[in-house]
Design a protein around this motif. Structure first.
Motif, PDB file in Angstrom:
ATOM      1  N   TYR A   1       0.805  -1.215   0.000  1.00 46.01           N
ATOM      2  CA  TYR A   1       0.000   0.000   0.000  1.00 46.01           C
ATOM      3  C   TYR A   1       0.841   1.270   0.000  1.00 46.01           C
ATOM      4  CZ  TYR A   1      -3.569  -3.421   1.082  1.00 46.01           C
ATOM      5  OH  TYR A   1      -4.395  -4.515   1.037  1.00 46.01           O
ATOM      6  N   ASP A   2       2.127   1.119  -0.124  1.00 51.52           N
ATOM      7  CA  ASP A   2       3.013   2.273  -0.228  1.00 51.52           C
ATOM      8  C   ASP A   2       2.739   3.088  -1.487  1.00 51.52           C
ATOM      9  OD1 ASP A   2       5.730   3.482   0.815  1.00 51.52           O
ATOM     10  OD2 ASP A   2       5.986   3.217  -1.349  1.00 51.52           O
ATOM     11  N   THR A   3       2.007   2.509  -2.423  1.00 46.52           N
ATOM     12  CA  THR A   3       1.670   3.228  -3.658  1.00 46.52           C
ATOM     13  C   THR A   3       0.872   4.495  -3.377  1.00 46.52           C
ATOM     14  OG1 THR A   3      -0.253   1.780  -3.877  1.00 46.52           O
ATOM     15  CG2 THR A   3       1.718   1.205  -5.154  1.00 46.52           C
ATOM     16  N   LEU A   4       0.299   4.619  -2.193  1.00 49.56           N
ATOM     17  CA  LEU A   4      -0.463   5.814  -1.842  1.00 49.56           C
ATOM     18  C   LEU A   4       0.445   7.019  -1.635  1.00 49.56           C
ATOM     19  CD1 LEU A   4      -2.934   4.168   0.712  1.00 49.56           C
ATOM     20  CD2 LEU A   4      -3.429   4.864  -1.639  1.00 49.56           C
ATOM     21  N   SER A   5       1.706   6.788  -1.401  1.00 49.82           N
ATOM     22  CA  SER A   5       2.637   7.887  -1.151  1.00 49.82           C
ATOM     23  C   SER A   5       2.959   8.650  -2.428  1.00 49.82           C
ATOM     24  CB  SER A   5       3.944   7.361  -0.548  1.00 49.82           C
ATOM     25  OG  SER A   5       4.918   8.394  -0.495  1.00 49.82           O
ATOM     26  N   PRO A   6       3.027   9.975  -2.355  1.00 53.30           N
ATOM     27  CA  PRO A   6       3.444  10.750  -3.534  1.00 53.30           C
ATOM     28  C   PRO A   6       4.906  10.514  -3.893  1.00 53.30           C
ATOM     29  CG  PRO A   6       3.243  12.174  -1.622  1.00 53.30           C
ATOM     30  CD  PRO A   6       2.677  10.857  -1.218  1.00 53.30           C
ATOM     31  N   TYR A   7       5.648   9.831  -3.018  1.00 55.16           N
ATOM     32  CA  TYR A   7       7.056   9.562  -3.282  1.00 55.16           C
ATOM     33  C   TYR A   7       7.327   8.072  -3.472  1.00 55.16           C
ATOM     34  CZ  TYR A   7       7.322  14.372  -1.882  1.00 55.16           C
ATOM     35  OH  TYR A   7       7.109  15.727  -1.813  1.00 55.16           O
TER      36      TYR A   7
END
Length: 575
Positions: free
Chosen positions: A334-340
């Motif tokens: 779910y790290d895909t939610l980060s803008p980075y």
């Protein structure tokens, strides 16, 4: 905090403010991690990671203060550029805050989130009730109290002050009397240091030429100033609770012995914002998990955390060379939610990069070797004269201010065969593209706008060459996604044709430029040129110098202006 580097971003705000990230160093930089109830030793130079959104950093950080500011945009006019694209923000060890945010949104409870990022651990109870936090270290300190307050110095002498402000310097003078440090300060209401009010009891001590302000505060009260400084308070309850337990565990695992404070109040430990940082949601998360810590084999775990993993965390073994059973690489879906989650390309002048990496000449080639997580373990940069430097990924990250060590470099170069061509001619644009694909050329004629000039035909060895025929002064650059690099400017000079006829010297110039001043010049004995006659181009850009010239060597000079460079005819000789 991020002693290995962590920064947090607020969801839905890809350009939000920076969050400072902790600072511990990597073993590769001569740092040592003491895990399980001990402190993390100092590392590289201190530094901070930042991400969009919160106010600060994270856990034991592998990050250090960049010696160069991060590039502000994906545009560089340098003729040779080193570009970096990558994933994640922070050191990548332990709990990824954006990933925890995603897990919480998908219904995972805080204990499950912690179990994912720190496999093999359990939850238990902490015993420490009070921590001493260094909240300021300055030459002069301003203290403020809204209620009467009392100062007790090292001799036991007591000074009572009315509500108000006190400025202390190295003399430790209060009301004209020099007190003996350390000074203990108590009041019925929180006392402020540097404008920030803190719960607990403040002590001011001397540390060389600096005054250290230490807040002795209850562990749970301390965490209420840490959690909202490390993670946005509007994030889901489970994420905040996981952050509270991780922050509590990190603090207890990193209590430092042999000095008058246990923790730093900034990114060297965890960011502690005092009372102004507190929020209802973060305080509720601290209360809901009161006393809970992460344990491994009965000892408090060194729960490193950071902002963004890029999709997978990195093991302590890969990042530091020290194997830690619960700091292993795990998937972070779910790290895909980060803008980075993905970033770049960010562009650097290759000459500046060479200088920062201690390479005498500009960089001509780059290559990397990666670890199991995809992060860079070694980076090799070579110059055109075959000088070479080899660095760790973390050293490159620190030197250039990159967001993580999970990066891939590319080398871009654009060089015209000449800077000026004659109108109607052609010129070769040559260059190098290594580590990147799908580039194109863009052109901008004088007075026009940037436009696509076609794909870049790159050969297997990474070089390219193409012919362009600008009809006006034109700028060229390489386009790679949103990045624009390697500006080349081509000037176009007027084409001047001159012939000698019975009527005199006549000719034309192109492009059409009626009214252009035209000069007939004769070569002098010393090789210089002297103007001996002048004329003006007519409506068809033709001109005439009447009468045959005397014997000698001549040329014609035309200066159209309007962006067209001065043009010269070929020299001609009159017998």
């Amino acid at each position: 905090m991020e002693t290995f580097g962590k920064a947090c971003a607020r969801p839905g705000d890809a350009s939000a403010t920076v969050i400072r990230v902790g600072r511990l160093a990597l073993l590769a930089c001569a740092a040592v991690l003491v895990l399980g109830g001990g402190a993390t030793a100092a590392l590289l130079a201190p530094g901070s990671d930042a991400a969009a959104g919160t106010s600060s950093s994270t856990t034991t950080s592998t990050t250090t203060t960049p010696s160069a500011p991060p590039p502000a945009s994906g545009v560089s006019t340098a003729p040779t550029v080193v570009a970096f694209s990558g994933h994640g923000w922070g050191h990548g060890i332990g709990l990824g805050q954006w990933g925890a945010y995603g897990y919480a949104l998908h219904g995972l409870a805080y204990d499950k989130i912690l179990g994912h990022y720190y496999p093999g651990t359990t939850l238990g109870r902490a015993r420490v009730a009070t921590v001493r936090v260094l909240v300021a270290s300055k030459q002069k300190v301003t203290l403020t109290s809204a209620t009467p307050w009392t100062i007790v110095d090292a001799t036991g002498a007591k000074t009572t002050l009315a509500a108000g402000q006190l400025r202390l310097d190295s003399t430790f003078a209060v009301d004209g009397n020099a007190l003996e440090p350390p000074l203990e300060i108590t009041a019925k209401a929180p006392v402020s240091a540097g404008g920030v009010p803190y719960r607990g009891k403040l002590t001011v001590a001397r540390d060389g030429g600096l005054l250290d302000v230490v807040d002795a505060v209850g562990l749970e009260q301390y965490l209420k100033g840490v959690v909202p400084s490390e993670m946005p308070s509007k994030w889901p309850e489970a994420a905040l609770q996981a952050q509270a337990v991780a922050a509590r565990s990190y603090a207890l695992a990193n209590l430092t012995k042999g000095r008058p404070y246990d923790l730093y109040g900034d990114a060297r430990s965890q960011v502690y914002g005092g009372i102004p940082a507190e929020s209802d949601a973060a305080s509720a998360a601290v209360d809901a998990t009161k006393g809970e810590v992460v344990l491994y084999n009965g000892k408090v775990a060194n729960t490193l955390f950071f902002s963004t993993s890029g999709g997978r965390t990195v093991s302590a073994l890969e990042a530091t060379g020290v194997s830690v059973p619960y700091l292993v690489s795990v998937a972070d879906p779910y790290d895909t939610l980060s803008p980075y989650h993905d970033w770049g390309p960010v562009l650097f002048d290759a000459k500046a990069v060479g200088k920062r990496l201690k390479l005498a000449e500009p960089i001509a080639r780059v290559s990397v070797a990666t670890g199991a997580s995809g992060r860079v373990k070694s980076f090799v940069a070579s110059s055109a004269d075959d000088a070479q430097v080899t660095l760790t990924g973390n050293q490159v990250r620190n030197a250039l201010g990159l967001r993580s060590t999970w990066f891939a470099p590319a080398l871009l170069q654009l060089s015209p065969a000449a800077r000026t061509i004659t109108y109607g001619g052609a010129i070769s644009l040559r260059g190098v593209v290594r580590g990147a694909t799908g580039l194109s050329l863009e052109a901008k004629p004088a007075g026009g706008s940037w436009a696509d000039a076609g794909p870049l035909p790159v050969d297997p060895d990474g070089t390219f060459a193409l012919i362009v025929k600008p009809q006006a002064p034109t700028q060229y650059r390489l386009a790679w996604g949103d990045a624009r690099a390697c500006l080349a400017k081509i000037a176009v000079a007027a084409r001047v044709s001159a012939v000698v006829t019975p009527q005199g010297v006549e000719g034309t110039l192109r492009p059409l430029a009626p009214g252009t001043p035209v000069q007939l010049q004769q070569q002098q004995d010393d090789g210089t040129w002297k103007t001996i006659d002048s004329a003006t181009a007519d409506s068809s850009s033709a001109w005439l110098f009447s009468g045959p010239p005397a014997a000698g060597t001549y040329r014609v000079r035309a200066a159209p202006g309007h962006g067209v460079a001065v043009g010269l005819s070929a020299p001609f000789t009159v017998q």
